[in-house]
Design a protein around this motif. Sequence first.
Motif, PDB file in Angstrom:
ATOM      1  N   UNK A 151      11.489   1.144   0.642  1.00 17.75           N
ATOM      2  CA  UNK A 151      10.121   0.977   1.131  1.00 17.75           C
ATOM      3  C   UNK A 151       9.969  -0.341   1.886  1.00 17.75           C
ATOM      4  N   UNK A 152      10.506  -1.409   1.338  1.00 18.48           N
ATOM      5  CA  UNK A 152      10.347  -2.708   1.984  1.00 18.48           C
ATOM      6  C   UNK A 152      11.169  -2.803   3.267  1.00 18.48           C
ATOM      7  N   UNK A 153      12.341  -2.190   3.297  1.00 20.72           N
ATOM      8  CA  UNK A 153      13.117  -2.151   4.536  1.00 20.72           C
ATOM      9  C   UNK A 153      12.397  -1.294   5.570  1.00 20.72           C
ATOM     10  N   UNK A 154      11.816  -0.168   5.133  1.00 22.99           N
ATOM     11  CA  UNK A 154      11.042   0.657   6.049  1.00 22.99           C
ATOM     12  C   UNK A 154       9.839  -0.075   6.611  1.00 22.99           C
ATOM     13  N   UNK A 155       9.187  -0.897   5.777  1.00 26.49           N
ATOM     14  CA  UNK A 155       8.076  -1.728   6.251  1.00 26.49           C
ATOM     15  C   UNK A 155       8.531  -2.708   7.326  1.00 26.49           C
ATOM     16  N   UNK A 156       9.680  -3.307   7.092  1.00 28.10           N
ATOM     17  CA  UNK A 156      10.155  -4.366   7.987  1.00 28.10           C
ATOM     18  C   UNK A 156      10.697  -3.813   9.300  1.00 28.10           C
ATOM     19  N   UNK A 157      11.269  -2.609   9.236  1.00 27.86           N
ATOM     20  CA  UNK A 157      11.870  -2.013  10.432  1.00 27.86           C
ATOM     21  C   UNK A 157      11.232  -0.643  10.690  1.00 27.86           C
ATOM     22  N   UNK A 158      10.045  -0.620  11.284  1.00 30.00           N
ATOM     23  CA  UNK A 158       9.301   0.643  11.453  1.00 30.00           C
ATOM     24  C   UNK A 158       9.970   1.645  12.387  1.00 30.00           C
ATOM     25  N   UNK A 159      10.899   1.196  13.239  1.00 28.57           N
ATOM     26  CA  UNK A 159      11.583   2.121  14.142  1.00 28.57           C
ATOM     27  C   UNK A 159      12.769   2.823  13.481  1.00 28.57           C
ATOM     28  N   UNK A 160      13.086   2.399  12.267  1.00 25.45           N
ATOM     29  CA  UNK A 160      14.237   2.938  11.546  1.00 25.45           C
ATOM     30  C   UNK A 160      13.787   3.942  10.496  1.00 25.45           C
ATOM     31  N   UNK A 161      14.555   4.998  10.331  1.00 26.54           N
ATOM     32  CA  UNK A 161      14.296   5.989   9.285  1.00 26.54           C
ATOM     33  C   UNK A 161      15.133   5.643   8.063  1.00 26.54           C
ATOM     34  N   UNK A 162      14.469   5.482   6.928  1.00 26.69           N
ATOM     35  CA  UNK A 162      15.145   5.117   5.688  1.00 26.69           C
ATOM     36  C   UNK A 162      15.044   6.290   4.712  1.00 26.69           C
ATOM     37  N   UNK A 163      16.183   6.749   4.229  1.00 33.50           N
ATOM     38  CA  UNK A 163      16.246   7.848   3.274  1.00 33.50           C
ATOM     39  C   UNK A 163      16.778   7.340   1.940  1.00 33.50           C
ATOM     40  N   UNK A 164      16.054   7.622   0.860  1.00 33.82           N
ATOM     41  CA  UNK A 164      16.481   7.216  -0.466  1.00 33.82           C
ATOM     42  C   UNK A 164      16.844   8.427  -1.310  1.00 33.82           C
ATOM     43  N   UNK A 165      17.941   8.322  -2.048  1.00 34.45           N
ATOM     44  CA  UNK A 165      18.425   9.428  -2.887  1.00 34.45           C
ATOM     45  C   UNK A 165      18.559   8.946  -4.326  1.00 34.45           C
ATOM     46  N   UNK A 166      18.081   9.763  -5.259  1.00 33.53           N
ATOM     47  CA  UNK A 166      18.212   9.426  -6.670  1.00 33.53           C
ATOM     48  C   UNK A 166      18.128  10.702  -7.499  1.00 33.53           C
ATOM     49  N   UNK A 167      18.645  10.622  -8.722  1.00 27.71           N
ATOM     50  CA  UNK A 167      18.536  11.757  -9.639  1.00 27.71           C
ATOM     51  C   UNK A 167      17.140  11.888 -10.231  1.00 27.71           C
ATOM     52  N   UNK A 168      16.365  10.797 -10.199  1.00 27.07           N
ATOM     53  CA  UNK A 168      15.021  10.789 -10.796  1.00 27.07           C
ATOM     54  C   UNK A 168      13.946  10.723  -9.719  1.00 27.07           C
ATOM     55  N   UNK A 169      12.945  11.609  -9.769  1.00 24.17           N
ATOM     56  CA  UNK A 169      11.834  11.551  -8.812  1.00 24.17           C
ATOM     57  C   UNK A 169      10.765  10.573  -9.289  1.00 24.17           C
ATOM     58  N   UNK A 170      11.087   9.286  -9.290  1.00 24.95           N
ATOM     59  CA  UNK A 170      10.178   8.267  -9.824  1.00 24.95           C
ATOM     60  C   UNK A 170       9.632   7.367  -8.728  1.00 24.95           C
ATOM     61  N   UNK A 171       9.804   7.778  -7.468  1.00 24.70           N
ATOM     62  CA  UNK A 171       9.316   6.980  -6.355  1.00 24.70           C
ATOM     63  C   UNK A 171       7.843   7.298  -6.095  1.00 24.70           C
ATOM     64  N   UNK A 172       7.115   6.385  -5.458  1.00 28.04           N
ATOM     65  CA  UNK A 172       5.693   6.641  -5.188  1.00 28.04           C
ATOM     66  C   UNK A 172       5.513   7.755  -4.162  1.00 28.04           C
ATOM     67  N   UNK A 173       4.359   8.411  -4.215  1.00 27.15           N
ATOM     68  CA  UNK A 173       4.041   9.475  -3.265  1.00 27.15           C
ATOM     69  C   UNK A 173       3.793   8.930  -1.869  1.00 27.15           C
TER      70      UNK A 173
END
Length: 443
Positions: free
Chosen positions: A212-234
């Motif tokens: 999220x913070x990298x996505x905030x800092x670099x708005x032209x970049x697409x950041x994809x996060x992968x995890x076994x737990x769906x505990x990220x914010x909506x």
Amino acid sequence: MTGAIPKPDVAMSPTTPKTKTKPLSPVQPNRSPPPFRPSTSSKMTIETLLSQDEDELLAAVCTDSTTGFSLLAAATLEKGKARAATTTTTTSNDSAPSSQISPRGSLNESPTDSAANLAIEDIDSVNSDSYPASMTSSIKAHVYEGGLRYHAYKSGKYAFPNDEIEQNRDDMKHSMSLLLMQGEFFYAPVKERLEEGAEVLDLGTGTGIWAIEVGDKYPNTTVTGIDLSPIQPNYVPENVHFFVDDFDEEWVDPDDKYDFIHIRNVMHSVTDTKALLSRVMRHLKPGGYIEIQDLDITPLSDDDTLTPTTPYALRDFLKYMAAGLAALGSHMHAVHKLPDELEAAGFEDIKKSKHKAPIGMWPKDKRLRLCGLFLRTAMMDGLRGVSQRPMAALGWTPLQIEMVLVNVRKALMDPKVHAYFTFHVIYARKPLQAGGCPGSDEP
């Protein structure tokens, strides 16, 4: 290379000799601190943290045996959660979240992964309407064991909980990492590429705070996060997306997709490092970078407060943890072999850096004192959760584990021991197929 990287405590590369690290200086005893008053700001920056009064930092730790939660850490960690609310941008009353947590459909997923026969409970912190209808209960649910909550998708694959305490611990370790790296999210020379627009993958994203913070800092970049737990914010930046998947299995992404792949604090749970690095190599673009940030939890000291013969319950406990994780199929000290394994996988331009992460608030340096606060609090909070499955794999009972943890907590809070862990930052580049490296900060 453009964009200076903060000088780490130890910087090593294949072309430079190893240098000795400067010993950390312990703080001198001072007067009793006044009551701590946490900041009211929900988006505390590194500069804000370092501006806190020294006495407030000393008084920040709450040693409640139930939660062990730091008031300062709690105030700091609200920045990630507040962002989920403040970044909500809607055009109508029924608009969808800017990013949804979705199953990626791992190639090796099978019907046996269903959690129908497990003790599960739907996630109550996330709006289930935001999930695709095809999502199975194993994606949207949790598994409970011994009063602790774990991921249900690929249940048992990851040895540690995913409950609120563990999420707070993840965010504390994130803040600690930023402090150690002096505000940098990564050392790999990809800033210019991310500013122009790139594809970034965060493996084992946890709460998603780094993505999220990298996505905030670099708005032209697409950041994809992968995890076994769906505990990220909506609600996250529109260029940030989260998926439930197991990166230890084959990926559904096309080859040569990503410019930068980031991994932090999960190598201890990887069952096959060689296979993972092979997948990373395949899915990176030519000239793309991988960066691995990992904490080697071997307690060390620069003075005689901790020697190889000093009785130290934390060190004994970590030996049991290493044996337990080995019984579960992973290696707690995997970071030690990473440079050689990266080279064997075909990566080039391998760079290594080390930082000392103090355990507790004994250093004189204010930045390191705050790092020590975050690390010690994260460990105190997580002792019960992180120890259950690894030590149960060794045949320990819950009562035996709790008896050991009594002395471990005392060791963590002992101000006379000036111990630290080593935080490793290792990055490497996928070889170019032809020509130069487009978008790199290096020639």
